[in-house]
Design a protein around this motif. Structure first.
Motif, PDB file in Angstrom:
ATOM      1  N   HIS A  49      -0.177 -25.063  23.180  1.00 43.45           N
ATOM      2  CA  HIS A  49       1.187 -24.345  23.155  1.00 43.45           C
ATOM      3  C   HIS A  49       2.330 -25.632  22.676  1.00 43.45           C
ATOM      4  O   HIS A  49       3.072 -25.422  21.979  1.00 43.45           O
ATOM      5  CB  HIS A  49       1.289 -23.930  24.731  1.00 43.45           C
ATOM      6  N   TRP A  50       2.045 -26.779  23.433  1.00 43.70           N
ATOM      7  CA  TRP A  50       3.170 -27.939  23.044  1.00 43.70           C
ATOM      8  C   TRP A  50       3.051 -28.273  21.533  1.00 43.70           C
ATOM      9  O   TRP A  50       3.817 -28.782  20.939  1.00 43.70           O
ATOM     10  CB  TRP A  50       2.844 -28.990  23.922  1.00 43.70           C
ATOM     11  N   ASN A  51       1.667 -28.219  20.993  1.00 49.28           N
ATOM     12  CA  ASN A  51       1.415 -28.924  19.643  1.00 49.28           C
ATOM     13  C   ASN A  51       1.126 -27.881  18.514  1.00 49.28           C
ATOM     14  O   ASN A  51       0.984 -28.593  17.252  1.00 49.28           O
ATOM     15  CB  ASN A  51       0.282 -29.835  19.918  1.00 49.28           C
TER      16      ASN A  51
ATOM     17  N   LEU B  62       2.064 -17.940  18.380  1.00 50.93           N
ATOM     18  CA  LEU B  62       1.122 -18.389  19.160  1.00 50.93           C
ATOM     19  C   LEU B  62       1.560 -19.474  20.283  1.00 50.93           C
ATOM     20  O   LEU B  62       1.133 -19.387  21.267  1.00 50.93           O
ATOM     21  CB  LEU B  62       0.193 -19.761  18.386  1.00 50.93           C
ATOM     22  N   HIS B  63       2.868 -19.972  20.210  1.00 50.73           N
ATOM     23  CA  HIS B  63       3.637 -20.736  21.236  1.00 50.73           C
ATOM     24  C   HIS B  63       3.654 -19.832  22.343  1.00 50.73           C
ATOM     25  O   HIS B  63       3.429 -20.163  23.366  1.00 50.73           O
ATOM     26  CB  HIS B  63       4.745 -21.237  20.770  1.00 50.73           C
ATOM     27  N   ALA B  64       4.090 -18.544  22.213  1.00 52.65           N
ATOM     28  CA  ALA B  64       4.266 -17.619  23.195  1.00 52.65           C
ATOM     29  C   ALA B  64       3.145 -17.223  23.868  1.00 52.65           C
ATOM     30  O   ALA B  64       2.930 -16.962  24.935  1.00 52.65           O
ATOM     31  CB  ALA B  64       5.278 -16.420  22.782  1.00 52.65           C
ATOM     32  N   MET B  65       2.155 -16.964  23.081  1.00 55.91           N
ATOM     33  CA  MET B  65       0.763 -16.210  23.491  1.00 55.91           C
ATOM     34  C   MET B  65      -0.029 -17.326  24.179  1.00 55.91           C
ATOM     35  O   MET B  65      -0.424 -17.010  25.400  1.00 55.91           O
ATOM     36  CB  MET B  65       0.025 -16.007  22.216  1.00 55.91           C
ATOM     37  N   PHE B  66      -0.057 -18.657  23.964  1.00 56.26           N
ATOM     38  CA  PHE B  66      -0.582 -19.816  24.605  1.00 56.26           C
ATOM     39  C   PHE B  66       0.353 -20.077  26.003  1.00 56.26           C
ATOM     40  O   PHE B  66      -0.487 -20.448  26.876  1.00 56.26           O
ATOM     41  CB  PHE B  66      -0.576 -20.877  23.969  1.00 56.26           C
ATOM     42  N   GLU B  67       1.422 -19.791  25.950  1.00 61.50           N
ATOM     43  CA  GLU B  67       2.194 -20.063  27.140  1.00 61.50           C
ATOM     44  C   GLU B  67       1.807 -18.887  28.196  1.00 61.50           C
ATOM     45  O   GLU B  67       1.469 -19.003  29.425  1.00 61.50           O
ATOM     46  CB  GLU B  67       3.770 -19.794  27.092  1.00 61.50           C
ATOM     47  N   SER B  68       1.449 -17.761  27.627  1.00 64.42           N
ATOM     48  CA  SER B  68       1.178 -16.609  28.703  1.00 64.42           C
ATOM     49  C   SER B  68      -0.272 -16.841  29.124  1.00 64.42           C
ATOM     50  O   SER B  68      -0.598 -16.614  30.419  1.00 64.42           O
ATOM     51  CB  SER B  68       1.153 -15.497  27.793  1.00 64.42           C
ATOM     52  N   GLN B  69      -0.974 -17.473  28.063  1.00 61.94           N
ATOM     53  CA  GLN B  69      -2.434 -17.632  28.530  1.00 61.94           C
ATOM     54  C   GLN B  69      -2.407 -18.702  29.449  1.00 61.94           C
ATOM     55  O   GLN B  69      -3.280 -18.736  30.529  1.00 61.94           O
ATOM     56  CB  GLN B  69      -3.599 -18.073  27.454  1.00 61.94           C
ATOM     57  N   TYR B  70      -1.852 -19.999  29.364  1.00 64.54           N
ATOM     58  CA  TYR B  70      -1.903 -20.993  30.275  1.00 64.54           C
ATOM     59  C   TYR B  70      -1.302 -20.717  31.664  1.00 64.54           C
ATOM     60  O   TYR B  70      -1.818 -21.229  32.919  1.00 64.54           O
ATOM     61  CB  TYR B  70      -1.648 -22.271  29.748  1.00 64.54           C
ATOM     62  N   THR B  71      -0.323 -19.740  31.736  1.00 63.31           N
ATOM     63  CA  THR B  71       0.128 -19.492  33.114  1.00 63.31           C
ATOM     64  C   THR B  71      -0.748 -18.534  33.953  1.00 63.31           C
ATOM     65  O   THR B  71      -1.037 -18.742  34.900  1.00 63.31           O
ATOM     66  CB  THR B  71       1.509 -18.643  32.459  1.00 63.31           C
ATOM     67  N   GLU B  72      -1.736 -17.681  33.135  1.00 67.54           N
ATOM     68  CA  GLU B  72      -2.597 -16.741  33.621  1.00 67.54           C
ATOM     69  C   GLU B  72      -3.570 -17.688  34.107  1.00 67.54           C
ATOM     70  O   GLU B  72      -4.229 -17.396  35.477  1.00 67.54           O
ATOM     71  CB  GLU B  72      -3.011 -15.892  32.744  1.00 67.54           C
ATOM     72  N   LEU B  73      -3.819 -18.742  33.448  1.00 64.27           N
ATOM     73  CA  LEU B  73      -5.184 -19.641  33.756  1.00 64.27           C
ATOM     74  C   LEU B  73      -4.825 -20.377  35.221  1.00 64.27           C
ATOM     75  O   LEU B  73      -5.621 -20.660  35.997  1.00 64.27           O
ATOM     76  CB  LEU B  73      -5.558 -20.411  32.820  1.00 64.27           C
TER      77      LEU B  73
END
Length: 154
Positions: A32-34, A43-54
């Motif tokens: 998300h950061w990189n 991808l930045h938004a998708m990864f944020e959604s995924q790490y929040t869910e995790l």
């Protein structure tokens, strides 16, 4: 693990799952950061959604471990010892990041398949439900990552 636990294999699977979940959360947050490139915003938004869910899932899993009377693994040392998920490489291309995450979710799905069996064998339906819920989430995320990654082939 307490020797009196009626669910030793299930607790072992829960500890593995919380470690894998936390490792995957860190990898996803790294990406998300990189992430860079034309797909950055998506991808930045998708990864944020995924790490929040995790992150939320790790808490739920750890609480299940505690409900069974055990201490949840909660240090980087414990997570590194237990986790099958490899660290992320922030220098990967956006495409390679999505493929790496897809492979990590595949590992999670396989691990969860075994965990579901362990909980079924020990008649722990509550933990089995946790595992099934997590498997559904990882299957959906793997599909989304794979669909995103496939878009670059055209």
């Amino acid at each position: 693990m307490s020797p009196k636990s009626p669910y030793p294999k299930t607790i072992q699977a829960l500890c593995q799952l919380v470690a894998d979940t936390y490792a995957l959360m860190l990898k996803t947050h790294n990406y998300h950061w990189n992430v860079t490139g034309p797909e950055f915003h998506t991808l930045h938004a998708m990864f944020e959604s995924q790490y929040t869910e995790l992150f939320e899932a790790a808490d739920l899993i750890a609480e299940r471990i505690r409900a069974l009377g055990e201490l949840a693994p909660a240090t980087y040392t414990e997570f590194n010892k237990l986790s099958k998920i490899k660290e992320g490489n922030s220098k990967l291309s956006a495409h390679d990041m999505t493929q790496d995450l897809c492979q990590s979710h595949e590992i999670m799905i396989k691990t969860l398949h075994d965990a579901i069996q362990a909980a079924a064998n020990e008649n722990d339906t509550v933990s089995q439900d946790v595992f099934i819920t997590r498997q559904k989430s990882h299957e959906k995320t793997r599909w989304m990552l794979h669909a995103t990654s496939e878009g670059w082939k055209k």
